[in-house]
Scaffold this active site. Structure first.
Site, PDB file in Angstrom:
ATOM      1  N   GLY A  75       0.810  -1.208   0.000  1.00  0.00           N
ATOM      2  CA  GLY A  75       0.000   0.000   0.000  1.00  0.00           C
ATOM      3  C   GLY A  75       0.841   1.255   0.000  1.00  0.00           C
ATOM      4  O   GLY A  75       2.022   1.245  -0.369  1.00  0.00           O
TER       5      GLY A  75
ATOM      6  N   ASP B 153       9.359 -10.148   6.775  1.00  0.00           N
ATOM      7  CA  ASP B 153       9.896  -9.334   5.678  1.00  0.00           C
ATOM      8  C   ASP B 153      10.892  -8.305   6.212  1.00  0.00           C
ATOM      9  O   ASP B 153      10.813  -7.124   5.896  1.00  0.00           O
ATOM     10  CB  ASP B 153       8.761  -8.640   4.917  1.00  0.00           C
ATOM     11  CG  ASP B 153       9.224  -8.063   3.575  1.00  0.00           C
ATOM     12  OD1 ASP B 153      10.278  -8.504   3.068  1.00  0.00           O
ATOM     13  OD2 ASP B 153       8.534  -7.178   3.046  1.00  0.00           O
TER      14      ASP B 153
END
Length: 397
Positions: free
Chosen positions: A23, A132
């Protein structure tokens, strides 16, 4: 959000900070004026029922993470079909942008290794796996590294594991663990492997499994030994252990923290204090963007932001900028300094008088100036009795 909304949930959007696979991130503020980093998820993700089902659960888990060397999650929700996540705003560049200029060395490299291990310990203690960890997810604040976006990659699993979404749903290839690369479930040991890759990158300027296409890098992660040439010997042995292909042989994040600090069972709050005491603030590398030329032919930056971290001397001072670009030819000395911009009667700069500090302390200061020529990249900042700091980078606001 393709078009920036002015309000998302309880937050007023101020400006765009960046964009990634999940996003867009904006700088925003709540009703009290507290600034936050507001991530709005991509509409195609928020439209999926599985994503909506898991969003609240994963965000709530992330909110349980203790705020030690992390940017804690403050709020999450949906507003008009927009899924948003608000975290504490961390002022400072990300690790990737700093290492592109030069690798970290000495005390700062060790502080980074300890700080990220501390953050992972806090994250794992809350039952969350980052999944991540990479240089762009580590921000270098004035008091040390801060890990962001923990648990967010978990949400991307609703998009599947197709090759096109590999970096988004499973991690970033150059920093993922072999088990992640094989499509297996990520565990805290996977984050430890990513820690090893990240510290190796920070200390050498190169990912330990190289660069290239996704398939090429993933193959090296699974089958090749890491390239650690040039890595500081004080951290290299632990990095090698963290990069073991077998997750069962890797140390835990707590063990990394203990070994780095030379004692056992180090509390995360003690490690966080140790990092802040040894960390030297990193000034963000300047980012230059050429604006369209003004119609009148004058090429001036309408507003310039000067950021710096200065050693405190225990006295107050007034910020001003000397204009070295006017001290040319046969002039003696430097021209009259320009003062920071004034808005609503207030100086657009750090309030030195309201920020006392003692000898040996450090403080991050800023000032906004107007009418600085577009081709000027640095200025000399006059701190009066604190002296003049030479060649401070400036960035367009």
């Amino acid at each position: 959000m393709d078009v920036m909304r002015q309000q998302v949930g309880p937050f007023r959007v101020l400006s765009k900070l960046g964009e990634g696979g999940m996003g867009v991130v904006h700088l925003a503020e709540d009703a009290s004026g507290r600034r936050v980093a507001l991530k709005t998820m991509r509409p195609e993700l928020a439209a999926r029922e599985e994503f909506r089902r898991r969003f609240g659960k994963e965000a709530e888990a992330a909110r349980r993470v203790a705020r030690f060397c992390t940017a804690p999650v403050l709020d999450a929700g949906f507003d008009g079909g927009v899924a948003y996540l608000a975290t504490e705003y961390v002022e400072g560049p990300d690790l990737a942008s700093v290492v592109r200029q030069a690798p970290l060395t000495g005390a700062n490299l060790e502080a980074l290794a300890i700080g990220v291990a501390t953050a992972l310990t806090a994250i794992h203690q809350a039952g969350v796996v980052h999944r991540d960890l990479k240089p762009s997810n580590v921000l270098l604040s004035p008091v040390g590294p801060r890990v962001i976006d923990f648990g967010i990659a978990q949400l991307a699993d609703t998009s599947g594991h197709a090759p096109a979404t590999l970096a988004q749903g499973m991690g970033t290839p150059a920093y993922m663990s072999p088990e992640q690369a094989r499509g297996e479930q990520a565990t805290p040991a996977s984050d430890v492997f990513s820690w090893g890759s990240l510290v190796a990158y920070a200390g050498t300027g190169r990912p330990p499994f190289g660069t290239g296409g996704v398939a090429e890098v993933v193959y090296r992660v699974i089958h090749h030994a890491p390239a650690l040439d040039g890595l500081d010997e004080r951290v290299r042995p632990l990095v090698e252990r963290a990069l073991d292909k077998d997750p069962a042989r890797r140390p835990s994040a707590q063990q990394l923290m203990d070994l780095l600090m030379g004692r056992s069972a180090v509390p995360v709050d003690a490690a966080t204090r140790a990092v802040s005491e040894t960390w030297t603030p990193v000034v963000a590398p300047p980012t230059r963007q050429d604006p369209p030329p003004p119609p009148a032919g004058r090429r001036l930056l309408p507003t310039v932001l000067v950021g710096l971290a200065a050693a405190a001397l225990g006295v107050a001072a007034t910020l001003a900028v000397l204009r070295p670009w006017e001290a040319r030819g046969g002039g003696s000395g430097v021209a009259e300094p320009i003062r920071p911009a004034v808005k609503n009667g207030s100086c657009q700069c750090t309030d030195m008088a309201a920020a006392p500090f003692g000898g040996g302390d450090q403080m991050r200061m800023y000032a906004i100036f107007e009418n600085v020529p577009q081709d000027v990249e640095t200025v000399d900042v006059d701190l009066r009795v604190l002296g003049v700091l030479r060649d401070v980078p400036i960035t367009p606001a």
